[in-house]
Every structure is written in C-alpha cells, then in structure tokens.
Write an enzyme that holds these catalytic residues in place. Structure first.
Site, PDB file in Angstrom:
ATOM      1  N   LEU A 185       0.867  -1.283   0.118  1.00  0.00           N
ATOM      2  CA  LEU A 185      -0.032  -0.015  -0.003  1.00  0.00           C
ATOM      3  C   LEU A 185       0.874   1.237  -0.085  1.00  0.00           C
ATOM      4  O   LEU A 185       1.634   1.501   1.034  1.00  0.00           O
ATOM      5  CB  LEU A 185      -0.900   0.002   1.108  1.00  0.00           C
ATOM      6  CG  LEU A 185      -2.315  -0.747   1.210  1.00  0.00           C
ATOM      7  CD1 LEU A 185      -2.064  -2.251   0.784  1.00  0.00           C
ATOM      8  CD2 LEU A 185      -3.254  -0.803   2.479  1.00  0.00           C
ATOM      9  N   ILE A 186       0.822   1.960  -1.108  1.00  0.00           N
ATOM     10  CA  ILE A 186       1.733   3.132  -1.413  1.00  0.00           C
ATOM     11  C   ILE A 186       1.226   4.604  -1.390  1.00  0.00           C
ATOM     12  O   ILE A 186       0.308   4.538  -1.999  1.00  0.00           O
ATOM     13  CB  ILE A 186       2.895   2.922  -2.525  1.00  0.00           C
ATOM     14  CG1 ILE A 186       3.936   3.844  -2.595  1.00  0.00           C
ATOM     15  CG2 ILE A 186       1.831   2.711  -3.918  1.00  0.00           C
ATOM     16  CD1 ILE A 186       5.010   3.541  -3.620  1.00  0.00           C
ATOM     17  N   GLY A 289       3.238   0.487   5.707  1.00  0.00           N
ATOM     18  CA  GLY A 289       4.292   1.379   6.333  1.00  0.00           C
ATOM     19  C   GLY A 289       3.943   1.604   7.834  1.00  0.00           C
ATOM     20  O   GLY A 289       4.637   2.662   8.324  1.00  0.00           O
ATOM     21  N   GLN A 298      -2.194   3.804  14.949  1.00  0.00           N
ATOM     22  CA  GLN A 298      -1.138   2.806  14.855  1.00  0.00           C
ATOM     23  C   GLN A 298      -0.642   2.550  16.312  1.00  0.00           C
ATOM     24  O   GLN A 298       0.301   2.031  16.366  1.00  0.00           O
ATOM     25  CB  GLN A 298       0.150   3.268  14.068  1.00  0.00           C
ATOM     26  CG  GLN A 298      -0.351   3.578  12.654  1.00  0.00           C
ATOM     27  CD  GLN A 298       0.776   4.215  11.771  1.00  0.00           C
ATOM     28  OE1 GLN A 298       1.891   4.122  12.235  1.00  0.00           O
ATOM     29  NE2 GLN A 298       0.327   4.690  10.773  1.00  0.00           N
ATOM     30  N   CYS A 457      16.677  15.182 -17.003  1.00  0.00           N
ATOM     31  CA  CYS A 457      17.188  14.491 -15.952  1.00  0.00           C
ATOM     32  C   CYS A 457      18.034  13.500 -16.581  1.00  0.00           C
ATOM     33  O   CYS A 457      18.060  13.394 -17.906  1.00  0.00           O
ATOM     34  CB  CYS A 457      16.295  13.954 -14.810  1.00  0.00           C
ATOM     35  SG  CYS A 457      15.280  12.658 -15.704  1.00  0.00           S
TER      36      CYS A 457
END
EC number: 2.8.1.4
Length: 487
Positions: A185-186, A289, A298, A457
C-alpha cells in the site's frame, strides 16, 4: 571488465538445494538487468560466488554496471577485477603493490590466490611471495591470516592476472522472487516507500496499490515513487501498479462515521479493498508502512481492530522503527526528496481520534457503510504494468531529443539533484537553468511563463513525470529534453 559477486550471508547458510535455487535466481536476475547494458555480458555461477564478464572496458558502461549491481537484491558485496598479463611472480607483485598500497596502510591483511593453468609456482607460493613483498614495502601494514582487515584477492588464469581494483557494497537480502509476491500500500511518503524497499530486499516481488484521494496529480506523484523503487531495486521482474478511486469511500465515512472512529474505519476499508485486489492478482499478503504509535490509528489496540477487517496477511516491516530511522533509510535509498514533497491526502481528519477503538463499536458503526460499493471500487481498480509509466508520460508531454526542435528562447530546466548537476554539468546551446525536481512544484510558477521549458534529468524518467504533473496543474509551456540518452 569483470566483477566478482559475493552472496548475502543468509544465502550461504541455506541447505544445498535452497542455495542452488537462490544463486540460480540471482544469476538470472543479473542477466536480465545487465544484458540491457551490453549484449555480450556473461554471468558465471560458481555456487559460492558469481562472476560477471563483459568484453568492453568503457568507463561509462562500467559505472552503469556498478550502479545496477549495487541495487540488485542478494548481493552482499562485489569487486571490480583488473586484468593484465604478467611475466613472473615478481611482476605480479609489482602490479599488485600500487593498487593496494593505500588500502593496506595501517591495516592487517592476507593474500588469497586462485590459480588456473600450468605455472612454475603454486597458489601458496604466490600468496607467500606477494604477501611478503607487501609487508616489506608498506611499513604500517601487517600480515594476519585469520580475520584480517583486508583480503588481497588475486586470480591467476593461465597468462592473465586478475586483481581486485575496487570493492563495492551491495544491498544484501535475497534475490527476487525468493518468496511469493506481495501488494504494498503506497502513498508516496517516507513510510510506504521504505516498507516497499524492505520487502524487495527480502526477495519479494512487490506490486503497488494506491488509494487515490487527491485526483490525477496525486496519482502521478505516487506512480513516480513506485516507478523509482521498481526501476532502482527490482528491474528484473515485471510488477503492477494498481489505483483505486477512494474518494467515494472517504465521503461516506465523513457522512456516516463518528469523528473519533474515522481513522480506524478508513484503514479497515483500505484493508478490505486491498484484500479484494490481492485476491484478484493471486497475492497472499499486503504490506503497509505502519509503525507502532506513530499516529493514533497505529496503536497496538487499533492495529488489532484494523487487522480484523480481513483474513489477508498484513506485513508491517516498519513496526518497531522510529520516524527518524525511516527518514534516514529513505534518504539512503534515494527516495527522500520525492517523499518529502509528496502532498498529504489524509482523507479524514479526526479532532479527537481514539487510540483504543473497540471492535464491537467499530463493527456497529460500519453497518451504515455500503460495503458493496467498496468491493465494486476495488474490482474496478486500474491495473497497469509499471513499465508503461514512461510510455504514458511520453504520450501526454512533448519530448525532444534534439535542441533544434526547441524555440530559440526556450529554456532547459536541469531538475537533477544539485550535487548531480555539479558533478556532470549539462552542456547545451540553449539557456540551462537548474531547478531541482523537489522544488518544481513550489517554484515553477515564479518563472517567466511566456517561455517554453524543457525538463532534463539523467535518464528522462523523472523529467517526464514532473512535466506530466505540471501539465496536469494547467501549465501548457512544459516539455521534456532527453538529449543524448544514457545507457
């Protein structure tokens, strides 16, 4: 050029069958990645180490190979080998001395020689002669056969001498896919980026799941992070990027859930949706995370309630990490600048969030929610091959390879990190202005908007994604300058 690859210690202690499988995976991953750099790369699997050989001695190619080898899971350390001919044992010593003189000053050392072919000396003779010579010519060095500070590694292959010219650290861990796949899960921030990296390092093929709360610009930014992690650390395998439109879920929570329970309920809804997506993709575990006590949702009590939302295994690699430790690791893997500029889309903000939610209270509150809608949103999720991120960016922004395609007054914006731009300044006939990518969002509007800007870049990925972000914010004067594409 030649590289000697040392395995991560946890691979070395496995049973013979497991070790054989792990080294075979690493061998295949090395071939998959390095053959993109040169078609004649060869990888030799020697059970306790691997050897990479390439007929080219191009310095630029060697640097690109080093960059990739440092980011391939399963490698503890690798050494660049320097090849030359020799006429005698003393000639070998004279070639070794200048390479190792500085490295051995004030250190203990030993010499280890591998030998193939017919010679007037044995491997032991070579170790004694070269070791004695180094000990004589470097006053502060001392011979120590057990656990020395430095091991001088040499290979004598018929009439060729190979010696270690440079030693590099790898990322360690296990080669992909030593274990099964996971769905991470980002959000694009520090925590999810580092959690994803740790899973990759552990040898898990890591796919990405994004809950979109901030529209196209938010998704583009998160895709940028996911693409970076994939390209940097798991380029050997295809992975998926999944996007779920979560705005309807958030709106429903804001309307129907008590303020103090909103955060826990949102996380439970995310877990339910993640479980649906994971099952659809044949994945057995999801990754978050989360870290104990970092925010109200959390706490151990709340994490316990969140986990009851689904039977799918939830992995939390950061559970006992402090925030600063997470930020430090994010910096180490090169993702800090992206993470710290990622906007926060919390979805729901409780004035007095509970730190000890009761499962019964949460389940009672959730009876007002439309779980069928949630499941349908998960089923309707966009699933893309992570490799198409570059292609999609190309389709939506103007990309030029030659400065002749630009207007005379166009400006090239060098968006690389300042230290990278200083090390390798961009040479161009057009005006070049440095503006690091992590400052683009806040400073681009201050530029002269009557001019056309082409972002640059090193590899063209960051510039395309940043140009896409600016285009989605309404800027019509943005393109990408690729220049001389790197390897």
């Amino acid at each position: 050029m030649e590289f000697l690859i040392k395995l991560h210690p946890e691979i070395s202690i496995k049973s013979q069958s497991v070790r054989k499988r792990q080294t075979k995976l690493l061998e295949q991953n090395l071939k998959t990645i390095l053959l993109r750099l040169h078609p004649e790369v060869k990888v030799q699997n020697n059970y306790d180490h691997l050897v990479v050989r390439c007929p080219s001695d191009d310095a630029r190619l060697q640097q690109r190979m080093v960059e990739h080898l440092q980011c391939i899971p399963g490698i503890l350390q690798f050494m660049a080998m320097q090849s030359s001919g020799f006429s005698s044992l003393h000639d070998i010593f004279e070639k070794v001395l200048p390479v190792y003189r500085e490295r051995l000053e004030g250190k203990s050392f030993c010499v280890r020689v591998r030998r193939q072919g017919n010679h007037e000396f044995s491997s032991l003779d070579a170790e004694r002669y070269i070791g004695g010579g180094l000990n004589q010519h470097i006053e502060s060095a001392r011979v120590q056969l057990k656990k020395p500070d430095v091991t001088v590694l040499l290979e004598i292959r018929k009439d060729k001498l190979l010696l270690v010219s440079e030693v590099y650290d790898g990322m360690g861990g296990f080669p992909i896919p030593s274990q099964t796949d996971v769905l991470s899960l980002i959000s694009g921030g520090f925590d999810s980026a580092v959690a994803s990296y740790l899973m990759i390092r552990k040898g898990l093929r890591t796919h990405y799941l994004f809950f979109n709360l901030g529209g196209p610009a938010h998704e583009t930014g998160v895709r940028q992070m996911a693409f970076y992690l994939w390209q940097k650390f798991s380029l050997s395998h295809k992975v998926k990027f999944v996007s779920v439109d979560f705005a309807p879920v958030v709106n429903e929570i804001l309307e129907k859930i008590d303020n103090g329970l909103m955060g826990v309920v949102l996380k439970r809804q995310m877990m339910r949706a993640a479980a649906v997506v994971a099952e659809r993709l044949g994945i057995q575990a999801v990754v978050t995370g989360e870290s104990i006590g970092q925010v109200a949702s959390q706490t151990i009590t709340n994490l316990n309630v969140i986990d009851r939302a689904t039977e799918t295994l939830v992995l939390r690699p950061l559970l006992a990490q402090d925030k600063q430790e997470i930020v430090d690791l994010c910096r180490k893997i090169g993702a800090e600048d992206m993470a710290k500029t990622m906007p926060e889309y919390c979805g729901v903000i409780s004035k007095n969030p509970t730190v000890s939610a009761k499962l019964s209270d949460v389940e009672r509150a959730e009876q007002a929610l439309d779980l069928a809608m949630l499941e349908q949103l998960a089923i309707d999720a966009k699933v893309m091959d992570i490799r198409t991120v570059e292609y999609q960016a190309d389709q939506q922004v103007q990309t030029v390879l030659d400065e002749q395609q630009m207007a005379a007054d166009a400006v090239i914006l060098d968006i690389r990190a300042p230290e990278e731009a200083d090390d390798q300044p961009l040479q161009a006939s057009h005006q070049v202005q440095e503006l690091p990518f992590f400052r683009l969002a806040s400073q681009f509007s201050a530029l002269d908007q009557n001019k056309q800007y082409f972002l640059y870049c090193k590899r063209g990925v960051m510039s395309r994604l940043q140009a896409l972000l600016l285009a989605e914010q309404g800027y019509k004067n943005v393109g990408v300058y690729r220049g001389d594409d790197s390897i």
